[in-house]
Design an enzyme around this catalytic site. Structure first.
Site, PDB file in Angstrom:
ATOM      1  N   GLY A  22       0.824  -1.199   0.000  1.00 34.07           N
ATOM      2  CA  GLY A  22       0.000   0.000   0.000  1.00 34.07           C
ATOM      3  C   GLY A  22       0.854   1.242   0.000  1.00 34.07           C
ATOM      4  O   GLY A  22       2.048   1.211   0.302  1.00 34.07           O
TER       5      GLY A  22
ATOM      6  N   GLY B 112      -0.448   9.304   1.180  1.00 37.30           N
ATOM      7  CA  GLY B 112       0.247  10.541   1.463  1.00 37.30           C
ATOM      8  C   GLY B 112       1.133  10.448   2.688  1.00 37.30           C
ATOM      9  O   GLY B 112       2.089  11.208   2.837  1.00 37.30           O
ATOM     10  N   PHE B 113       0.851   9.507   3.602  1.00 34.22           N
ATOM     11  CA  PHE B 113       1.634   9.346   4.820  1.00 34.22           C
ATOM     12  C   PHE B 113       2.969   8.673   4.547  1.00 34.22           C
ATOM     13  O   PHE B 113       3.935   8.835   5.273  1.00 34.22           O
ATOM     14  CB  PHE B 113       0.865   8.493   5.834  1.00 34.22           C
ATOM     15  CG  PHE B 113       0.531   7.129   5.313  1.00 34.22           C
ATOM     16  CD1 PHE B 113       1.447   6.099   5.371  1.00 34.22           C
ATOM     17  CD2 PHE B 113      -0.704   6.895   4.733  1.00 34.22           C
ATOM     18  CE1 PHE B 113       1.149   4.850   4.858  1.00 34.22           C
ATOM     19  CE2 PHE B 113      -1.015   5.647   4.216  1.00 34.22           C
ATOM     20  CZ  PHE B 113      -0.091   4.624   4.281  1.00 34.22           C
TER      21      PHE B 113
ATOM     22  N   ALA C 278       4.412   4.598   2.926  1.00 31.62           N
ATOM     23  CA  ALA C 278       4.130   3.324   2.272  1.00 31.62           C
ATOM     24  C   ALA C 278       3.975   2.225   3.317  1.00 31.62           C
ATOM     25  O   ALA C 278       4.502   2.327   4.426  1.00 31.62           O
ATOM     26  CB  ALA C 278       5.248   2.974   1.298  1.00 31.62           C
ATOM     27  N   VAL C 279       3.227   1.173   2.943  1.00 36.16           N
ATOM     28  CA  VAL C 279       3.030   0.030   3.836  1.00 36.16           C
ATOM     29  C   VAL C 279       3.636  -1.205   3.177  1.00 36.16           C
ATOM     30  O   VAL C 279       3.420  -1.460   1.987  1.00 36.16           O
ATOM     31  CB  VAL C 279       1.535  -0.219   4.121  1.00 36.16           C
ATOM     32  CG1 VAL C 279       1.370  -1.415   5.061  1.00 36.16           C
ATOM     33  CG2 VAL C 279       0.898   1.019   4.734  1.00 36.16           C
TER      34      VAL C 279
ATOM     35  N   ASP D   5      -8.762   9.918  13.904  1.00 31.96           N
ATOM     36  CA  ASP D   5      -8.782   9.719  12.449  1.00 31.96           C
ATOM     37  C   ASP D   5      -9.558   8.444  12.115  1.00 31.96           C
ATOM     38  O   ASP D   5      -9.133   7.643  11.284  1.00 31.96           O
ATOM     39  CB  ASP D   5      -7.360   9.638  11.904  1.00 31.96           C
ATOM     40  CG  ASP D   5      -7.304   9.904  10.394  1.00 31.96           C
ATOM     41  OD1 ASP D   5      -8.292  10.455   9.853  1.00 31.96           O
ATOM     42  OD2 ASP D   5      -6.293   9.571   9.761  1.00 31.96           O
TER      43      ASP D   5
END
Length: 430
Positions: free
Chosen positions: A23, A26-27, A29-30, A143
């Site tokens: 994944g 904007g934060f 990657a996973v 969130d």
């Protein structure tokens, strides 16, 4: 309620192997990787932040939340993922949930889950949030949204990314632009939080929960298609997602849950229920018959697993494949005898460049699917563009420089995120 505090582990490249990106946003990657000593897979959420102290603080806070309905956090990673062009980076290491997020489930189902499962999801989310809020001191999520709810192999829900919202959102806001991640968060944000002096309290999460269960019961995204500026304007004035889209007659208990979601998103934070109050309602609608829930879960898993088998209908091919089938135009239910080649996919992407730039709407989702094929700087440039057309023009520069492999991957992403558009373009081929 209290919880025994655990110390967050520190993990490096020496104990992680078989990396793969699963994944991107904007934060950061996973990734999924195998922890060699533990002998099972973990997820690593790599953040675009250099605030090591804050990241460690958040990881320590998250380890307090040891609940069946909260994602387990193992520790903090520091290292360089294989194939990464970046320098040493850091992230949070958690349990790996291969069924993805609630958001991806709703998208793939194109509607609400079967009611027994939908009711169980509402109950589990309330259980997880109630646990966080009753810790001492309490933990706020800040969130809560479908993309921050992960699903295990039995489609049980687990809350994720509480606490991390402060890290990731502070990074997102630093650019001065609104990203799709921010817009996705915005629609679950209570109206009082639009005040720059607002400090989050429990009622913040309760509002978000009301919007989330509306999404679960409708299978839709709230305020879909609305401009962020309009959401900013109308939500404080009292606009909310339309409850008439939930047909009360479809299942017993829906009326009670619609009333609950309306209480949760009340304009007055003091009038919103606690999660303990929410549980009084959700517990009353979860089917006592475990068999009904199992059948609902099996039904959904069967659909999800069947979609994992790649197939392409005739509307997705171009002229050379049509010649193989001796057909022209889209024909429902007919499957290709062989998949498109990389060269054929690339040619399709080149030939339809103008139409794709004008009509593709899921640009960021497609970009994220391409993963590390898109350079981080290019990804940021795409995010910064205000229109989908401008975003895709930037992405096409990567397609041109990346060659056949990247263009073919782009075509595959279109099949997932823009199937109707792809079918329409293919049907025009003579």
């Amino acid at each position: 309620m209290s919880s025994v505090s655990r110390q967050a582990e520190k993990l490096g490249d020496d104990v992680l192997q078989d990396w793969k990106q699963i994944g991107r946003g904007g934060f950061g990657a996973v990734y999924c990787a195998r922890q060699k000593d533990w002998r099972f897979d973990v997820a690593i959420k790599m953040l675009y932040t250099n605030d090591s102290d804050q990241l460690w603080k958040e990881a320590q806070a998250m380890t307090r939340a040891c609940s069946p309905f909260v994602l387990r956090v193992y520790g903090v990673y520091r290292g360089i993922p294989p194939g990464s062009s970046r320098h040493e980076c850091e992230g949070i290491v958690t349990e790996y949930m291969k069924r993805g997020t609630l958001a991806s489930l709703l998208e793939r189902l194109a509607g609400p889950p079967p009611w027994p499962l939908a009711f169980r999801l509402a109950q589990q989310l309330a259980l997880g949030m109630n646990f966080l809020h009753t810790l001492s001191p309490p933990l706020l999520h800040r969130d809560l949204k479908p993309s921050n709810v992960l699903l295990d192999d039995h489609l049980d829900a687990k809350l994720a990314d509480f606490g991390l919202s402060r890290v990731s959102n502070s990074h997102l806001n630093s650019s001065g632009t609104t990203t799709e991640d921010q817009a996705g968060t915005l629609v679950f944000t209570p109206p009082e939080a639009f005040d720059l002096s607002y400090k989050p309290v429990r009622s913040y999460d309760i509002y978000s929960y009301g919007i989330v269960i509306w999404s679960v019961f409708t299978g839709k995204k709230p305020y879909s298609g609305a401009m962020t500026s309009l959401v900013h304007l109308r939500v404080p004035l009292g606009d909310r997602p339309p409850t008439d889209e939930v047909d009360h007659s479809q299942a017993d208990g829906l009326s009670d849950l619609v009333t609950l979601m309306e209480r949760c998103w009340d304009r007055d934070p003091d009038k919103r229920p606690s999660f303990g109050d929410c549980l009084e309602v959700t517990a009353g609608v979860v089917p006592p018959d475990e068999g009904a829930i199992r059948r609902a879960v099996d039904q959904v898993l069967s659909k999800l697993d069947s979609e994992m088998v790649p197939s392409c209908d005739i509307a997705h091919c171009h002229s050379t494949m049509k010649e193989d089938l001796h057909k022209k135009g889209p024909v429902d239910g007919v499957k290709l005898t062989k998949p498109l080649s990389i060269e054929e996919k690339a040619k399709f992407v080149d030939n339809h460049r103008a139409n794709l730039i004008q009509k593709v709407s899921m640009v960021m989702a497609i970009t994220e699917r391409l993963g590390e094929m898109v350079h981080p700087e290019t990804y940021s440039n795409i995010q910064a563009k205000k229109t989908n057309q401008d975003k895709l023009r930037v992405l096409y520069s990567t397609l041109q420089s990346g060659g056949l492999r990247v263009k073919a991957a782009f075509y595959d992403a279109l099949e997932t995120h823009e199937p109707d558009l792809l079918a329409d373009l293919a049907s025009r081929l003579g």
